[in-house]
Enzyme design. Sequence first.
Site, PDB file in Angstrom:
ATOM      1  N   ASP A  13       2.503  -3.796  -3.268  1.00 37.54           N
ATOM      2  CA  ASP A  13       3.041  -2.401  -2.720  1.00 37.54           C
ATOM      3  C   ASP A  13       2.494  -1.440  -3.496  1.00 37.54           C
ATOM      4  O   ASP A  13       3.047  -0.661  -4.118  1.00 37.54           O
ATOM      5  CB  ASP A  13       4.333  -2.274  -2.423  1.00 37.54           C
ATOM      6  CG  ASP A  13       4.953  -2.763  -1.102  1.00 37.54           C
ATOM      7  OD1 ASP A  13       4.285  -3.681  -0.487  1.00 37.54           O
ATOM      8  OD2 ASP A  13       6.126  -2.640  -0.660  1.00 37.54           O
ATOM      9  N   GLY A  43       8.407  -2.000   7.162  1.00 31.80           N
ATOM     10  CA  GLY A  43       8.398  -0.859   8.354  1.00 31.80           C
ATOM     11  C   GLY A  43       7.034  -0.496   8.707  1.00 31.80           C
ATOM     12  O   GLY A  43       6.839   0.441   9.406  1.00 31.80           O
ATOM     13  N   ARG A  44       5.994  -0.787   7.722  1.00 36.26           N
ATOM     14  CA  ARG A  44       4.781  -0.744   8.356  1.00 36.26           C
ATOM     15  C   ARG A  44       3.795  -1.896   7.899  1.00 36.26           C
ATOM     16  O   ARG A  44       2.749  -1.767   7.784  1.00 36.26           O
ATOM     17  CB  ARG A  44       4.063   0.664   7.734  1.00 36.26           C
ATOM     18  CG  ARG A  44       4.299   0.608   6.425  1.00 36.26           C
ATOM     19  CD  ARG A  44       3.676   1.750   6.013  1.00 36.26           C
ATOM     20  NE  ARG A  44       3.893   2.389   4.494  1.00 36.26           N
ATOM     21  CZ  ARG A  44       3.123   3.088   3.818  1.00 36.26           C
ATOM     22  NH1 ARG A  44       2.125   3.847   4.415  1.00 36.26           N
ATOM     23  NH2 ARG A  44       3.421   3.188   2.605  1.00 36.26           N
ATOM     24  N   GLY A  81       5.369   4.031  10.754  1.00 36.25           N
ATOM     25  CA  GLY A  81       4.662   2.603  10.641  1.00 36.25           C
ATOM     26  C   GLY A  81       3.148   3.037  10.483  1.00 36.25           C
ATOM     27  O   GLY A  81       2.571   1.811  10.348  1.00 36.25           O
ATOM     28  N   ASP A  88      12.739  -4.090  -3.623  1.00 34.94           N
ATOM     29  CA  ASP A  88      11.857  -4.541  -2.475  1.00 34.94           C
ATOM     30  C   ASP A  88      10.445  -4.542  -2.612  1.00 34.94           C
ATOM     31  O   ASP A  88       9.511  -4.932  -1.915  1.00 34.94           O
ATOM     32  CB  ASP A  88      12.383  -3.463  -1.217  1.00 34.94           C
ATOM     33  CG  ASP A  88      12.241  -2.054  -1.627  1.00 34.94           C
ATOM     34  OD1 ASP A  88      12.718  -1.441  -2.407  1.00 34.94           O
ATOM     35  OD2 ASP A  88      11.182  -1.318  -0.788  1.00 34.94           O
ATOM     36  N   ASN A  89      10.030  -3.917  -3.752  1.00 35.04           N
ATOM     37  CA  ASN A  89       8.573  -3.872  -4.240  1.00 35.04           C
ATOM     38  C   ASN A  89       8.434  -5.057  -5.199  1.00 35.04           C
ATOM     39  O   ASN A  89       7.358  -5.056  -5.815  1.00 35.04           O
ATOM     40  CB  ASN A  89       8.080  -2.519  -4.780  1.00 35.04           C
ATOM     41  CG  ASN A  89       8.093  -1.543  -3.512  1.00 35.04           C
ATOM     42  OD1 ASN A  89       8.396  -1.991  -2.317  1.00 35.04           O
ATOM     43  ND2 ASN A  89       7.995  -0.345  -3.795  1.00 35.04           N
ATOM     44  N   ARG A  96      10.040 -11.098  -1.277  1.00 36.24           N
ATOM     45  CA  ARG A  96      10.351  -9.993  -2.204  1.00 36.24           C
ATOM     46  C   ARG A  96      11.857 -10.207  -2.797  1.00 36.24           C
ATOM     47  O   ARG A  96      12.655 -10.820  -2.009  1.00 36.24           O
ATOM     48  CB  ARG A  96      10.438  -8.645  -1.616  1.00 36.24           C
ATOM     49  CG  ARG A  96       8.995  -8.049  -1.166  1.00 36.24           C
ATOM     50  CD  ARG A  96       9.304  -7.014   0.346  1.00 36.24           C
ATOM     51  NE  ARG A  96       7.871  -6.798   0.808  1.00 36.24           N
ATOM     52  CZ  ARG A  96       6.930  -5.985   0.510  1.00 36.24           C
ATOM     53  NH1 ARG A  96       7.288  -5.295  -0.359  1.00 36.24           N
ATOM     54  NH2 ARG A  96       5.928  -6.099   1.160  1.00 36.24           N
TER      55      ARG A  96
END
Length: 498
Positions: free
Chosen positions: A268, A96-97, A129, A258-259, A186
């Site tokens: 992250d 997302g960013r 973002g 997701d991390n 990930r």
Amino acid sequence: MPSLADPLPQLAWRNRFAALGPSFHTSVSATPLRDVHWVGRNDSLAKGLGLPDHWWQEPAVLQALAGNLVLPGSQPLASVYSGHQFGVWAGQLGDGRALCLGEIDTPMGPQELQLKGAGATPYSRMGDGRAVLRSSIREFLCSEAMHGLGIPTTRALAIVGSPDKVLREELETAAVVTRVAPSFLRFGHFEHFAASGRHEELKQLADFAITHHFPELLATPEGAKRYLAMLGIVMHSTASLMAQWQSVGFCHGVMNTDNMSLLSLTIDYGPFQFLDGFDPAHICNHSDQQGRYAFARQPQVAFWNLYCLGQALLPLIQDQDAVVQVLDGFKTLYPQQLDRRIAAKLGLDEVQASDHGLIDAAFRLLATERTDHTIFWRRLSHAVASYAHTLEVQAFAAVGDLFIEASAWQAWLGLYLERIAQQDLAQAAVRMLRSNPKFVLRNHLGEQAIAQAKIGDFSGVSTLFELLSAPFDEHPGFESFAAFPPDWASTISISCSS
Ligand code: AMP
Ligand code: MG
């Protein structure tokens, strides 16, 4: 000395991930930032990557790492992934960013370069973002701190700042971190395709990971066995990463799937914290009301996350019992890995079964008095170094000073002295001083550097960066960076919003 007019250093870009095709990512252009300036630069990483000496001097490099221009040959893209957040399926997430600029061949092997905070992507959902200066400095410093500690991590090459405003709890300014890693894959990348029943893409992704990141598995027969073996490798390296986090008192704060890096890199950096006083129940993420990611729970959470990865790979492996059996290895591997780390911290060659009483008692002592984790271990290391010469118990006085309850400490010390008498003390001390860092990125140190940076003084960032890059060295003159945290440190509140 090359002049600024020299042509932009050419990097030989390639992007094997890009070649996977549009199911996996979307081409994205960064959103420019105004009046960009350097906040931090990682010279040793630049050298490691084989970037030319005059790289930093090129105005175009500053613009490129701000997302204001595209380096020749780079094809920025954002990848799609999904994941479990706080134990709940969150559906599609994605970069997302973060923008992957591409991959370059380096003396450190192929490395991907990513811009974090360079503007919205198709996966930004409600987000802007962007990343703020505060969180970018924390990521820049902490990834180097982890690297200095010898803990696998994504790296940070640079931070670029801009006066452009970003709204979080309050108005802040924008920054972009250039992150570097062999892969940013990930667990969530695999969950994404498994959850949507796209097994062909799932296989493509797993084959990609094996070919490029676990090539040793190409010797295993193609098919289920190979994917199972990959899961085994990830389980193993995740167990090792958890043991390393726990041994230095690192709390990640947002261990969503997701991390979790497929390569078991620390990734992250958000509301992370190195423990000050030792508290197993410590929650570093202000948004984690239930304490799901409390310090002592991290290994269990990693195990849970590995189950999510196992579940995601099941369509390729087709054998649930085999998956469970591989993952169950974590239950013996993690304690073994932790024992290895704790042995080094205590100056022991290895942990024997009979040592667990001594180890548990040490952590009980620390937890009871919320003793400063880093200072305890460092003082213990120095104490052993001096005890190796004098054989005087007095050598441990400065460690004893950390405890109000003297009798419990004395009792523990008695047991410890008996145990280390079986070791070569001088060697034990050397090992301890290489395992128990003097400098960790305490929250208050980060906050001080951030406060300075907000008024345009980046010297605090570079001082901390230097100390944290070599955290086991003494760095005379910088004692205050290794001192107890001030009272206000406990009031610092770090949330996910960064
Ligand atoms: P995190 O918990 O920070 O790892 O982020 C979870 C998800 O939210 C990821 O998909 C991120 O890319 C996305 N995300 C976080 N912050 C932002 C932001 N400011 N703008 C867009 N997406 C974001
Ligand atoms: Mg994330």
